[in-house]
Design a protein around this motif. Structure first.
Motif, PDB file in Angstrom:
ATOM      1  N   PRO A 238       1.440   3.068   1.011  1.00 31.46           N
ATOM      2  CA  PRO A 238       2.277   2.341   0.035  1.00 31.46           C
ATOM      3  C   PRO A 238       1.753   0.928  -0.179  1.00 31.46           C
ATOM      4  CG  PRO A 238       3.635   3.469   1.672  1.00 31.46           C
ATOM      5  CD  PRO A 238       2.215   3.558   2.162  1.00 31.46           C
ATOM      6  N   SER A 239       1.875   0.460  -1.394  1.00 28.89           N
ATOM      7  CA  SER A 239       1.397  -0.878  -1.718  1.00 28.89           C
ATOM      8  C   SER A 239       2.217  -1.927  -0.977  1.00 28.89           C
ATOM      9  CB  SER A 239       1.482  -1.118  -3.222  1.00 28.89           C
ATOM     10  OG  SER A 239       1.161  -2.459  -3.521  1.00 28.89           O
ATOM     11  N   SER A 240       1.529  -2.973  -0.547  1.00 29.42           N
ATOM     12  CA  SER A 240       2.200  -4.076   0.141  1.00 29.42           C
ATOM     13  C   SER A 240       2.735  -5.104  -0.837  1.00 29.42           C
ATOM     14  CB  SER A 240       1.214  -4.760   1.090  1.00 29.42           C
ATOM     15  OG  SER A 240       0.178  -5.378   0.348  1.00 29.42           O
ATOM     16  N   GLY A 241       2.379  -4.916  -2.109  1.00 30.98           N
ATOM     17  CA  GLY A 241       2.783  -5.896  -3.114  1.00 30.98           C
ATOM     18  C   GLY A 241       1.714  -6.927  -3.386  1.00 30.98           C
ATOM     19  N   SER A 242       0.657  -6.932  -2.572  1.00 25.30           N
ATOM     20  CA  SER A 242      -0.455  -7.860  -2.753  1.00 25.30           C
ATOM     21  C   SER A 242      -1.726  -7.051  -2.984  1.00 25.30           C
ATOM     22  CB  SER A 242      -0.626  -8.753  -1.523  1.00 25.30           C
ATOM     23  OG  SER A 242      -1.892  -9.377  -1.520  1.00 25.30           O
ATOM     24  N   GLN A 243      -2.414  -7.304  -4.115  1.00 25.81           N
ATOM     25  CA  GLN A 243      -3.635  -6.570  -4.404  1.00 25.81           C
ATOM     26  C   GLN A 243      -4.698  -6.831  -3.347  1.00 25.81           C
ATOM     27  OE1 GLN A 243      -4.864  -7.597  -8.401  1.00 25.81           O
ATOM     28  NE2 GLN A 243      -3.688  -5.890  -9.281  1.00 25.81           N
ATOM     29  N   GLU A 244      -4.813  -8.085  -2.899  1.00 26.17           N
ATOM     30  CA  GLU A 244      -5.807  -8.404  -1.881  1.00 26.17           C
ATOM     31  C   GLU A 244      -5.525  -7.678  -0.573  1.00 26.17           C
ATOM     32  OE1 GLU A 244      -4.796 -10.539  -4.019  1.00 26.17           O
ATOM     33  OE2 GLU A 244      -6.627 -11.357  -4.911  1.00 26.17           O
ATOM     34  N   ALA A 245      -4.255  -7.653  -0.159  1.00 24.13           N
ATOM     35  CA  ALA A 245      -3.896  -6.962   1.083  1.00 24.13           C
ATOM     36  C   ALA A 245      -4.156  -5.467   0.961  1.00 24.13           C
ATOM     37  CB  ALA A 245      -2.440  -7.233   1.435  1.00 24.13           C
ATOM     38  N   ASP A 246      -3.836  -4.898  -0.206  1.00 24.30           N
ATOM     39  CA  ASP A 246      -4.086  -3.473  -0.414  1.00 24.30           C
ATOM     40  C   ASP A 246      -5.580  -3.163  -0.374  1.00 24.30           C
ATOM     41  OD1 ASP A 246      -1.388  -3.094  -0.664  1.00 24.30           O
ATOM     42  OD2 ASP A 246      -1.394  -2.914  -2.857  1.00 24.30           O
ATOM     43  N   LEU A 247      -6.387  -4.036  -0.967  1.00 27.04           N
ATOM     44  CA  LEU A 247      -7.833  -3.826  -0.944  1.00 27.04           C
ATOM     45  C   LEU A 247      -8.392  -3.916   0.474  1.00 27.04           C
ATOM     46  CD1 LEU A 247      -9.062  -5.684  -4.154  1.00 27.04           C
ATOM     47  CD2 LEU A 247      -9.674  -3.348  -3.484  1.00 27.04           C
ATOM     48  N   LEU A 248      -7.922  -4.908   1.224  1.00 25.82           N
ATOM     49  CA  LEU A 248      -8.398  -5.049   2.598  1.00 25.82           C
ATOM     50  C   LEU A 248      -7.999  -3.846   3.437  1.00 25.82           C
ATOM     51  CD1 LEU A 248      -7.700  -8.848   3.176  1.00 25.82           C
ATOM     52  CD2 LEU A 248      -9.939  -7.727   3.044  1.00 25.82           C
ATOM     53  N   GLU A 249      -6.794  -3.323   3.221  1.00 25.06           N
ATOM     54  CA  GLU A 249      -6.359  -2.116   3.926  1.00 25.06           C
ATOM     55  C   GLU A 249      -7.251  -0.939   3.539  1.00 25.06           C
ATOM     56  OE1 GLU A 249      -4.323   0.381   6.409  1.00 25.06           O
ATOM     57  OE2 GLU A 249      -4.029  -1.789   6.218  1.00 25.06           O
ATOM     58  N   ALA A 250      -7.563  -0.814   2.250  1.00 27.48           N
ATOM     59  CA  ALA A 250      -8.418   0.276   1.779  1.00 27.48           C
ATOM     60  C   ALA A 250      -9.830   0.157   2.343  1.00 27.48           C
ATOM     61  CB  ALA A 250      -8.463   0.279   0.248  1.00 27.48           C
ATOM     62  N   LEU A 251     -10.339  -1.067   2.442  1.00 24.88           N
ATOM     63  CA  LEU A 251     -11.700  -1.275   2.938  1.00 24.88           C
ATOM     64  C   LEU A 251     -11.858  -0.882   4.401  1.00 24.88           C
ATOM     65  CD1 LEU A 251     -12.363  -4.700   1.203  1.00 24.88           C
ATOM     66  CD2 LEU A 251     -13.731  -2.619   0.862  1.00 24.88           C
ATOM     67  N   ARG A 252     -10.750  -0.815   5.129  1.00 24.41           N
ATOM     68  CA  ARG A 252     -10.812  -0.449   6.545  1.00 24.41           C
ATOM     69  C   ARG A 252     -10.630   1.055   6.775  1.00 24.41           C
ATOM     70  NH1 ARG A 252     -10.896  -4.924   9.783  1.00 24.41           N
ATOM     71  NH2 ARG A 252     -10.181  -6.888   8.871  1.00 24.41           N
ATOM     72  N   ARG A 253     -10.395   1.809   5.722  1.00 22.52           N
ATOM     73  CA  ARG A 253     -10.225   3.254   5.872  1.00 22.52           C
ATOM     74  C   ARG A 253     -11.533   3.878   6.354  1.00 22.52           C
ATOM     75  NH1 ARG A 253      -6.666   5.380   1.988  1.00 22.52           N
ATOM     76  NH2 ARG A 253      -7.389   7.465   2.602  1.00 22.52           N
ATOM     77  N   PRO A 254     -11.479   4.965   7.157  1.00 22.42           N
ATOM     78  CA  PRO A 254     -12.706   5.578   7.690  1.00 22.42           C
ATOM     79  C   PRO A 254     -13.735   5.916   6.622  1.00 22.42           C
ATOM     80  CG  PRO A 254     -10.791   6.477   8.807  1.00 22.42           C
ATOM     81  CD  PRO A 254     -10.267   5.610   7.706  1.00 22.42           C
ATOM     82  N   ALA A 255     -13.317   6.545   5.522  1.00 22.82           N
ATOM     83  CA  ALA A 255     -14.279   6.907   4.480  1.00 22.82           C
ATOM     84  C   ALA A 255     -14.860   5.671   3.809  1.00 22.82           C
ATOM     85  CB  ALA A 255     -13.624   7.816   3.445  1.00 22.82           C
TER      86      ALA A 255
END
Length: 752
Positions: A238-255
């Motif tokens: 789920p989105s955190s409401g912050s695009q930067e936070a969402d991107l950083l979370e996505a960048l840490r995903r295994p794939a």
């Protein structure tokens, strides 16, 4: 201090620009406000997070700035000449895929380089590749590559493409590719129109990260569910409401971490700078590889996989991860040969020079050694107490347990013995295998003990008379070694294991590469080096590459891996065409793994290239002419000599090849224990080539001579079958040393 997030850059730079780019990154990670860096937004850009930075007066870096978690992050996209960099910066955007929650760099125009598009090739860009290094997710040192040259027609050429595209024939739909995997409509349409596996592989090669990996899975017929599971393409968080936070979370995903890597500190960045390797094998891992690096296991774990699937990289990364998790841990990283142990040592240093590599077995840190050197280290540690272990294994003493018996021992015993045994039993191959597989692991010390011992998997039954006759030869072999006071290598491993069983373990974790080549005594040693417990043994093996040791079953030596075995199937080194040829060598043969289960193939490649070239030769002179012609063509086309290897079956033929090439004007060197030369073509045995990697390879001396076939016929059925498997495996190993192009010289009068 900002955090640097590296990507696999879509363009390659020559050495001088690369060093300037790395110096820029070092300054950026220290202080991004330094005036000389000129970190600036670009007006009219598609993504307001994009920035450019001055590498020098001509070159600029393109990157994305993310402000999240109370710090700045820079995702480094690449370096271009000034005008190209501005064009790229205006058109690219960093987004989160709405289907799978993974980050992606997209370009507004297909002419612009991005993670999902082919990079531009302006004339100012260099086509030179990065220095040799372990490949991004492969297992051995990579040689510099050059643009593939068209191969002449060969018997390995692919069949005409079918009229219906591959994915259509497999029942894949556009909706599955877009709505389940998250591929863009454009990429999905290209994949669905591709006529065959090679075409999809070529498409995958133009897309980094999860996109390329998903396309490879589609190319080899994996189900959508299997691709989603292996890449962990589950629903986004789920989105955190912050695009930067969402991107950083996505960048840490295994794939995502197969394409984007967080550089942890200045020291890690310095490692990247020193090695100048943008496609740093040490940071980009496939999600499956990363899982095996990081996961904890309740006991021994076995990771299998074909050549080039990244088993060695997983081992090296896991060794570092264990050392970081517990700096006081005693870690052993071992393999079969001295050369391969050296490659592990170098790979670990390239990965992280801060990880302590120790020279004392039992010290805190990572101890890297060949398995026979490990046995010798244990015997040295035992000191005078080793005598009890020698007697437990052999029933007699040895005056020089640190000395090693010559490999000619069994031949000498047979030459001096009179026996009634048939030739297939009174044979050095049978006796050496019987000793290693039956006598030593069971610590048989007498004729009576040998009469009783079980011989599972030996194939050839022995009645009491034959057992007694065999034992007399074994006793003669031991008597001969007793005179010299030495142990052979298998005896040394068995003695070391026996001492450790009394003295206690010397390691907390043991990681094993090339496990398929180890003997029963080796496995007893490794089981004794580390006590039972979490993450005690991690074993990488491939039965298709067994070229040394006898076939063994781990459970017989106290190593239980049932339920803790997994397999890697994606080859990162060898092109699909070369892999197809290599796998054909194994067709029709029955291989079993270390759990005595049938070994499957099903390997797929992440790369595409020309079909192997098959060239006949009717004599040694013709063979030398053809090898020289092939190598000469490659060098004339711009391939560096150091990225070419010529492989043959034995040392004698290698010496003839090196001389013959020199006579024909090709600078070549016969390589034995030393590292391949940097200015000459390497000529080496197929055995020595294991653990190496070259852009282009010539296989010479293929097939078996009549003398070799006669020797094969002299063996008993079980030994003959095993020798035949190892011969095939050796050729398979040799063929998979080639990254880009493979040429095979077939001598008439020799049979494959």
């Amino acid at each position: 201090m900002p955090t640097i997030i590296m990507t696999k850059w879509p363009v390659k730079l020559d050495g001088s620009v690369r060093s300037k780019a790395m110096a820029f990154l070092q300054k950026l990670s220290h202080d991004d406000t330094t005036p000389g860096l000129h970190v600036e937004p670009i007006g009219g850009s598609a993504d307001d997070r994009v920035r450019t930075g001055r590498v020098d007066q001509f070159w600029r870096a393109v990157m994305f700035r993310l402000d999240g978690n109370n710090e700045r992050h820079y995702v480094i996209h690449g370096v271009w000449p000034h005008d190209d960099a501005i064009t790229v910066a205006r058109s690219v955007s960093l987004t989160v895929n709405p289907i799978n929650g993974l980050p992606q760099i997209e370009a507004a125009s297909p002419s612009v380089a991005s993670a999902g598009a082919t990079a531009p090739a302006p004339s100012a860009l260099s086509s030179e590749s990065a220095p040799a290094a372990i490949s991004p997710a492969g297992s051995e040192p990579a040689a510099p590559s050059t643009p593939a040259q068209p191969a002449p027609p060969s018997e390995a050429s692919p069949a005409p493409a079918p009229s219906e595209p591959l994915l259509v024939r497999l029942g894949r739909t556009r909706t599955e590719l877009t709505d389940r995997l998250g591929l863009s409509a454009d990429i999905a349409d290209h994949a669905l129109s591709a006529p065959n596996q090679d075409a999809i592989t070529e498409l995958a090669a133009r897309h980094e990260g999860w996109i390329g990996m998903a396309l490879i899975g589609l190319a080899v017929g994996e189900s959508i569910e299997s691709i989603v599971e292996s890449l962990e393409l589950d629903q986004p968080h789920p989105s955190s409401g912050s695009q930067e936070a969402d991107l950083l979370e996505a960048l840490r995903r295994p794939a995502a971490r197969a394409q984007f890597s967080f550089i942890e500190d200045q020291e890690e960045l310095r490692q990247v700078i020193d090695h100048g390797d943008f496609g740093a094998w040490r940071v980009f891992l496939h999600p499956m590889q990363r899982r095996y690096v990081e996961k904890s296991y309740s006991g021994p774990f076995r990771l299998s996989g074909g050549a080039g699937t990244g088993k060695t990289v997983v081992l090296v990364h896991r060794a570092r991860a264990l050392a970081r998790r517990n700096p006081q841990a005693r870690i052993v990283l071992t393999t079969f040969t001295t050369n391969l142990a050296g490659a592990l040592r170098d790979g670990l240093a390239q990965l992280d020079a801060r990880v302590p590599q120790v020279t004392g077995l039992g010290d805190e840190g990572i101890y890297v050694a060949g398995v026979d050197a490990l046995a010798s280290a244990v015997i040295r540690a035992a000191g005078a107490d080793v005598g009890d272990a020698v007697r437990a294994v052999l029933g007699e003493d040895r005056s020089q347990p640190n000395g090693r018996t010559t490999s000619a021992g069994w031949r000498e015993v047979l030459d001096g013995a009179s026996t009634s045994l048939p030739p297939e039993i009174a044979h050095e191959s049978f006796l050496a295998a019987e000793y290693a597989l039956v006598v030593l692991p069971n610590r048989v010390t007498s004729e009576a003990g040998y009469r009783r011992v079980r011989r599972p998997g030996r194939g050839l039954a022995l009645d009491r008379a034959k057992r007694d006759a065999v034992w007399s030869l074994i006793a003669a072999y031991r008597a001969q070694n007793r005179v010299e006071g030495t142990l052979d290598f298998a005896e040394a491993a068995a003695v070391a294991a026996a001492w450790l069983e009394t003295a206690g373990s010397l390691a907390d974790h043991v990681l094993v590469d090339e496990g398929q080549d180890l003997s029963p005594a080796h496995w007893q040693l490794l089981r004794a080096v580390v006590g039972d417990g979490p993450d005690d043994l991690f074993i990488a093996e491939d039965s298709h590459q067994r070229i040394y040791g006898p076939r063994t079953v781990l459970s017989r030596y106290g190593i239980k891996v049932v339920g803790r075995s997994q397999r890697l199937t994606l080859n990162y080194r060898t092109t699909a065409q070369n892999l197809r040829y290599a796998m054909s060598i194994l067709e029709g043969a029955d291989y079993v793994d270390l759990e005595e289960q049938p070994e499957s193939t099903g390997y797929r490649s992440a790369r595409s290239g020309p079909a192997p070239t098959i060239v006949p030769a009717d004599s040694l002179s013709a063979e030398l002419d053809e090898v020289a012609k092939q190598v000469g063509n490659w060098v004339s086309a711009g391939t560096e000599p150091s990225s070419i290897a010529v492989l043959a079956g034995d040392r004698f033929h290698c010496e003839r090849l090196a001389r013959g090439l020199a006579e024909r004007g090709v600078a070549a060197a016969h390589v034995e224990r030393e590292q391949p030369p940097k200015d000459r073509v390497a000529v080496m045995t197929m055995h020595r080539a294991k653990g190496t990697e070259f852009a282009k390879v010539v296989l010479a001396d293929t097939g078996a001579t009549s003398a070799e076939r006669d020797r094969l016929e002299s063996l008993d059925g079980s030994a003959r079958a095993d020798t035949e498997l190892r011969r095939r495996s050796l050729t398979y190993v040799a063929a998979t040393r080639a990254r880009d192009e493979l040429a095979v010289i077939q001598r008439e009068g020799r049979r494959a």
